[in-house]
Scaffold this active site. Structure first.
Site, short mmCIF file in Angstrom:
data_model
loop_
_atom_site.label_atom_id
_atom_site.label_comp_id
_atom_site.label_asym_id
_atom_site.label_seq_id
_atom_site.Cartn_x
_atom_site.Cartn_y
_atom_site.Cartn_z
N CYS A 68 44.79 40.23 41.72
CA CYS A 68 46.19 40.02 41.31
C CYS A 68 46.69 38.66 41.79
O CYS A 68 46.90 38.45 42.99
CB CYS A 68 47.06 41.16 41.86
SG CYS A 68 48.83 40.88 41.72
N CYS A 71 50.09 38.56 43.56
CA CYS A 71 49.96 39.08 44.92
C CYS A 71 49.59 37.97 45.89
O CYS A 71 50.05 37.94 47.03
CB CYS A 71 48.89 40.18 44.97
SG CYS A 71 49.23 41.62 43.93
#
Length: 307
Positions: A68, A71
């Site tokens: 991700c 993230c």
């Protein structure tokens, strides 16, 4: 912001307790930062690290995954703020791929997602990689909520780590160059560094994955997600529209949606259009990682679509 929410932590806490009590003396301790304000949490130690600790200080939970990209932008901000706030809250990091039950419990539709636990009760915070100023505002409001509910403690300082434990392995020079470029938001320079690394060593899987991740960020930079999704919905057999929508799906944490979109495009197109969708799907596999079970499932679906 209140302590009343739709998430029920009792089941996962009870299961965590059973795992701690079952054989081998329970789970290994959570990995923590040198200061003790950032920890990695699993379902096995959730009761001890999150629920019990939340009786003393608020626990902020960062739901993330290795693939991700947002993230990777948000997590360093949260970690820096956890250090800055000096133990007024505990940052608990949860890898959703390794702990899918915790992801389900917190109803994580996309990541990054940040929630808190105060006195054993969940407190929704926010989704997405917000700017530091907004993250700080959420944390300040959380601390006010916690204090109004009698939770105003401070984490005790963790024992100082040994010099050997504190040393992280050095990255290869070109990987370090790419990392520093990403840190200063110079994505073309990061892509160039990974390209050099692959030219030197074509079997460098970390460089290949890094190059694919940076490519995803470059392709979606400045894109209007709503317009891109509308274009994809209006042209289901346009591979370029579907590729961009799939990139946005992946960037938002909707891995299965991204894979399914491109598998459908492969199934419903031919010749160059099909090749474009197939090649792009393989690139997304690189980003998520070949060991991810969703990649294995999508590979089987791709094979079925091709043959």
């Amino acid at each position: 912001m209140s302590l009343r929410g739709a998430v029920d932590l009792s089941a996962v806490a009870a299961q965590s307790q059973r795992r701690q009590q079952a054989g081998n003396g329970g789970p290994a301790p959570a990995r923590a930062s040198a200061s003790g304000v950032v920890v990695d949490v699993t379902e096995a130690d959730f009761q001890q690290v999150v629920v019990e600790q939340s009786m003393t200080v608020p626990v902020v939970i960062d739901l993330w995954a290795t693939w991700c990209q947002p993230c990777k932008q948000l997590s360093p901000v949260l970690e820096r703020l956890a250090e800055e706030y000096g133990g007024r809250f505990l940052l608990a990091k949860v890898d959703v791929d390794a702990n899918p039950r915790l992801s389900q419990v917190f109803q994580a539709q996309s990541i990054p997602m940040v929630v808190a636990v105060v006195k054993g009760q969940p407190v929704p915070l926010f989704q997405g990689a917000l700017p530091e100023q907004q993250v700080r505002a959420y944390l300040d409001e959380l601390l006010r909520l916690a204090e109004s509910n009698g939770v105003s403690g401070t984490l005790a300082a963790a024992p100082e780590a040994s010099a050997e434990e504190d040393v992280e392995p050095e990255l290869p020079p070109l990987h370090q160059e790419a990392y520093e470029a990403i840190e200063r938001d110079d994505l073309p320079a990061a892509a160039a560094a990974y390209e050099k690394a692959l030219a030197q060593n074509p079997s460098d899987e970390l460089a290949r994955a890094g190059q694919a991740q940076v490519g995803l960020l470059l392709r979606t930079q400045g894109t209007d997600p709503q317009a891109a999704r509308a274009a994809a919905a209006a042209a289901p057999t346009d591979p370029r529209a579907q590729v961009l929508a799939a990139d946005l799906d992946l960037l938002g944490g909707h891995v299965e949606d991204a894979f399914a979109r491109l598998v459908d495009t492969v199934r419903n197109t031919s010749a160059e259009d099909r090749d474009l969708a197939r090649a792009h799907l393989l690139e997304l596999f690189e980003i998520v990682g070949s060991g991810d079970p969703r990649v294995a499932a999508a590979r089987r679906a791709l094979t079925s679509a091709l043959f």
